[in-house]
Structure formats: structure tokens, C-alpha cells
Design an enzyme around this catalytic site. Sequence first.
Site, short mmCIF file in Angstrom:
data_model
loop_
_atom_site.label_atom_id
_atom_site.label_comp_id
_atom_site.label_asym_id
_atom_site.label_seq_id
_atom_site.Cartn_x
_atom_site.Cartn_y
_atom_site.Cartn_z
N HIS A 191 0.96 -1.23 0.07
CA HIS A 191 -0.20 0.02 -0.12
C HIS A 191 0.78 1.40 -0.02
O HIS A 191 0.90 2.28 -0.82
CB HIS A 191 -1.00 -0.10 1.36
CG HIS A 191 -1.83 1.03 1.45
ND1 HIS A 191 -3.22 1.07 0.98
CD2 HIS A 191 -1.57 2.59 1.65
CE1 HIS A 191 -3.71 2.50 1.31
NE2 HIS A 191 -2.82 3.12 1.67
N GLU A 192 1.84 1.32 0.96
CA GLU A 192 2.60 2.75 0.87
C GLU A 192 3.62 2.67 -0.19
O GLU A 192 3.83 3.98 -0.52
CB GLU A 192 3.26 2.62 2.40
CG GLU A 192 2.46 2.65 3.77
CD GLU A 192 1.42 3.59 3.74
OE1 GLU A 192 1.55 4.93 3.02
OE2 GLU A 192 0.21 3.64 4.27
N HIS A 207 1.71 4.62 -2.80
CA HIS A 207 1.81 5.90 -2.69
C HIS A 207 3.14 6.50 -2.85
O HIS A 207 3.17 7.28 -3.83
CB HIS A 207 1.65 6.09 -1.30
CG HIS A 207 0.31 6.29 -0.80
ND1 HIS A 207 -0.87 6.78 -1.27
CD2 HIS A 207 -0.19 5.72 0.53
CE1 HIS A 207 -1.93 6.55 -0.56
NE2 HIS A 207 -1.40 5.89 0.42
N HIS A 235 3.76 6.17 -6.81
CA HIS A 235 2.94 7.40 -7.51
C HIS A 235 3.49 8.80 -7.37
O HIS A 235 3.66 9.35 -8.60
CB HIS A 235 1.73 7.43 -6.71
CG HIS A 235 0.60 8.16 -7.41
ND1 HIS A 235 -0.88 8.42 -6.70
CD2 HIS A 235 0.37 8.95 -8.53
CE1 HIS A 235 -1.63 9.12 -7.49
NE2 HIS A 235 -0.89 9.64 -8.66
#
Length: 599
Positions: free
Chosen positions: A391-392, A395, A398
Site C-alpha cells: 500500500h505505502e 503511494h 505514484h
Amino acid sequence: MNEAKMVKKREEIQQEDKWKIESVYDSVDSWESGFKELKKKAPVLKEFEGKLNSGREVLAFLQLNEEVSRKAEKLMVYAHLRADEDTSNPQFQTLRNKIDPYLAELASYTAFFEPEILSLPEGSVEKMMQEVSELKMYDFFLNNILKEKPHILSKQVEELMASVSDCLDAPSNIHSMLTNADMKFPVIKDEKGNDVELTEGNYSSFIRSKNRKVRETAFKALFGEYKKLENTLASSLTSSVKNFIFNSKTRKYTSALEASLKPNNIPLEVYYNSIDTINKNIKSLHKYVALKKKLLGLDDIHMYDLYVPVVDVEKDHIEFEKAIEIVTEGLNLLGDEYLDIFKEGIESGWIDIYENKGKRGGAYSWGSYDTMPYVLLNYNFDLNDVSTLAHEMGHSIHSYYSIKEQPYIYSHYTLFCAEVASTTNEILLIHHLISKEEDKQKKLYLINQELEQIRTTVFRQLMFAEFELKTHESLEKGEPLTPKDLNQIWHDLNVKYFGEEMIVDEEVDSEWARIPHFYRDFYVYQYATGYAAASAFAKSIMEQEEKAVEKYKGFLKAGGADYPVNILKKAGVDMTTSKPLEATIERFNELLDMLEKLI
């Protein structure tokens, strides 16, 4: 009596397990030098006031503002990351306490810009962009300012608003310090009977324990501490909401919700429709609770039973190196370029891996245009932590793409898009794990994990969003909210969302006090909309639709170069309809059917 297993101090964590923060500033002295340079350079911005009547002057201001802003962001990232490493370290708290007020002062230096641009005669900005070719890059930025003309205040009022911004952030800072640095939790027994100090970091492991007494004890111990401080925490939360309302009224919006959504051209219906859609499908969550109760063999189901897996499998202890391998396999469909960036992040020190005494709880990704996209974890060796890594890093990658592909002015993606990349990674990972698993019990466990992802990211976050809407609307009407009122709103929402089967324990009534996201106005609904968008991206990638990965990477590279709804629509996902969220609920129902068929 066994000796309690205590959390390590920061200096006891190995260097290779810490983020390479020294690549930002190699010492506090270097940071102080950078801060002095910023304070010398920044006041020059004020000299442009009253001179923005030509394209060349506007360009010169924007270029200097970028230089100053990049210096400021770099200083802020270093100060905050160091402070989060150990919230009890006074030296790093001092750095944060220096830069945060100065950022408010810095904002006041540029407060004249938007009012002055808006005071120019009609068509002046368009003419400037024609005359100065370098200004064409700022077309979206400048036109976005013109769009917000009804909500931009006079120069004097903008300066005032900027100067008090640090004060208005006080409720959030108070909540953070109270819950991360000052709040202490008791020592409890783990599954083996060992004494372990309860922390926000290890709570997630306890609440997933197959031993019901362990999770009940952890649940009551954690929320018991929040209950003791609910008067203070209620005051900080309502003060924060009042600040958002003050801002919306001052800027002539109809509500705090409009003030949050309108600047990014997000229709208010997106928020209302999300809550409406989830309420229309709330029976799916009720079915899940009933099925969970049955599978766990419980006579009654409590709030502390929600996170325990419905299938009894031996808990894997997953070392961080193995977690990297699992995530890499799960993201394989994204291609070599993406995986190379993931590997670069691991090897070049993006990640602060393990919990230590005083470290901020939870996980996040954060950086600036001139730093790594850092990741804070509190890795605790279970599958949930593997998912958090995916998940992180979603980020951070991105951010990596946005910074690489966009100029500084468009490198910051909006909150509406922020959770899409991270959640796409999570969905790809869990689908991969389910598809490759041959052991029936483990497959059931993984199906439950995906159900939990949707429950916590969609149903739970929209429950949060509904709470946020209710509290804002109450205070906007002038109705005060006491701790008892907040507890009642939270209790009633839990009853509605989880249905008749669930015993809503009184301890959970003060759970609102634990949620830091409520100090970012109308943030949480974007987890749900982000999950829905991510589901659409993941589905197209897994089905290997034509150019699916390229479209997705196009979204990652877009940064903030357009409005978020437009960016997603260009990549094939239309968030102005309820279809992405409805499709996510359909997947939830499919997983429930899979679970029933396999048992």
C-alpha cells in the site's frame, strides 16, 4: 513471572532498517543552515506585490516561489520525519516547531498573489500567456485560480488567514502529541501468556488473535485509555471541525464540504452518492457479520471479533525480506519498469521499517520534489504488514512517477487520487495470493483478507465519512457536540452498519477519538472512492485489457496536471457515477459466495 517484551529504543534499531533521512540533510546543523537560507530568500517574494501587471513579472514570481517552496518543503519533510521517528525526542520536535510556524509566515508572503491576479482586467491572464511562452506551462494553474474568484479574499484577509494557519492546525497537533507521545497503554498477556506492552503498533496483531480473551483484553485496554481522555479529545476534534467551518464561511462556500471538494472540481454528489450507495447495500455487510459469527462458532459476536480471520490457519511469521518477495510477485503484472522502481525504493532507503519507542504509529508515505518518497512502517511480521508495505509503496511510486513526469507546479496529486495507487497494489496482491493458493484453509483465509480489505476500506471508511458529515452539519447548525453526543453518533452508526447480529460494545463508542484522519477535512471518503477506482484499474490489469498498464501508468504520471475526476476518466474510470463503488460491492458479494461454497 515472564519479563515483559518491551519495544526497542530508536538507537537499538539497525541502521539498514531505517530510512536514509541523511540524504535530505546530513545533520541538524545542515538543516539549520538551510532554514537560514530560506528565511533570507523568502521575503523577496513580498517585493512582487503590486507589480504583477506583466507576464514577465508573473513568471519571475512563479519561478522564485517554486524555488522557495521547494526549499521549505524539503525542510518540512526532514523535520517531520525526524520528529515522527521518536515523538519524545525534544531536538527533532524543536525542528518541527520551528518550520511549521514559519510555513504560516511564508504563506503570508505570497497571500497577495491570487487576489492580485484576480484584480486584473478580464482577459489579462490569457494575454500574458500568449505574450510569454514560458507561462503556457501554468495554464491549468492560473485558470484554476480564476475559477475560484468568488472564494478568494482581499490581500489583507488572505495575509491574515495565512498567518493564523499554524494556530488553526493546533487541534491536529494536540491530538497527535496526546495519542502518540503522552498516551500509555498497559502491559497485557499475549497468546503464549507472555507480558507484552500494548502499543498502537502491535494492537493490530492482538485484535486478530485467535484467542478471544487476548483480543478482548487488548480491545478494552486500548479503548479504555481513549475513554479516559475523551473530554480533551472531544474538545480537540470539535475545535478542528469549527476551524474547517470558519474557513468555509470566510471563503463564502455554502458548507465545509463544498470548501473541501469544490477547489478540485469534485461534485458534492460524489460524496453524497457514496454514502447513499453504501447505505443501499448495507445488508451485504450484515450478511458478512452473520457469516463470520457462524464460521467462528460464536454464540454472540462483539466488535473485538471483527478482525479475527474466520479460518483457523497457523499464523505465519513473515520476515521483511520475504514480504518484499511476496509483494514483488503480486505486482508482477505491472511490468518491469514498475518493479524496478519498487526495488530501487527498497535498496536506496525509502523505508523506515520497524516500530521503536516513541515512533509515530501507523504507516504513511511522504516526501517532497527534492527528496525520496519516504515510507514509515511499523512492521510487525504478519500478512497485514505485507499488505501495508504494498500500500505505502503504491503511494511512493505514484509520487515517484508524478515528480519524474511533471514540473513542480503539477507534481502534487490531489487527495481524491491519493489512495488509488496504494489500493491498486493491495488488490493486485490479494488477488495474486488467492489465485496461487492451493491449500483450502489458507485460500479461505485469504478470501477473508480481501473481504476485510473491502469492509475496512469501503464500508468502514464510508461510516467514518457519514460520521464526519453528521458532525460538520451539526456544528454548522450551531448545535454543540459533547463527548456524549459524539459517542452516541458513533454508536448508532456502528449499530446501523454492522446490523442486529453485532453486539456494539460500549468501549467502541469513543473510537472516533482514535482517528487522526478526522483532522483532515473530508479525507476519509476518498479511501472508499479510491478503492472503487483501484478496483477498476486492477480488474483491467488482471484481465490484461489492451494498454491497461499504460493507462494506469498514465494516471500515475499525471500528478496534479488536471482535476482528479478528469485524470481518472482519461484513464478509463468514471467516478461521477456509482458504478465503480457498486462493482466493488459486487466483488464483496462474490467473495462471500466463495467463502460459503468452500466451507
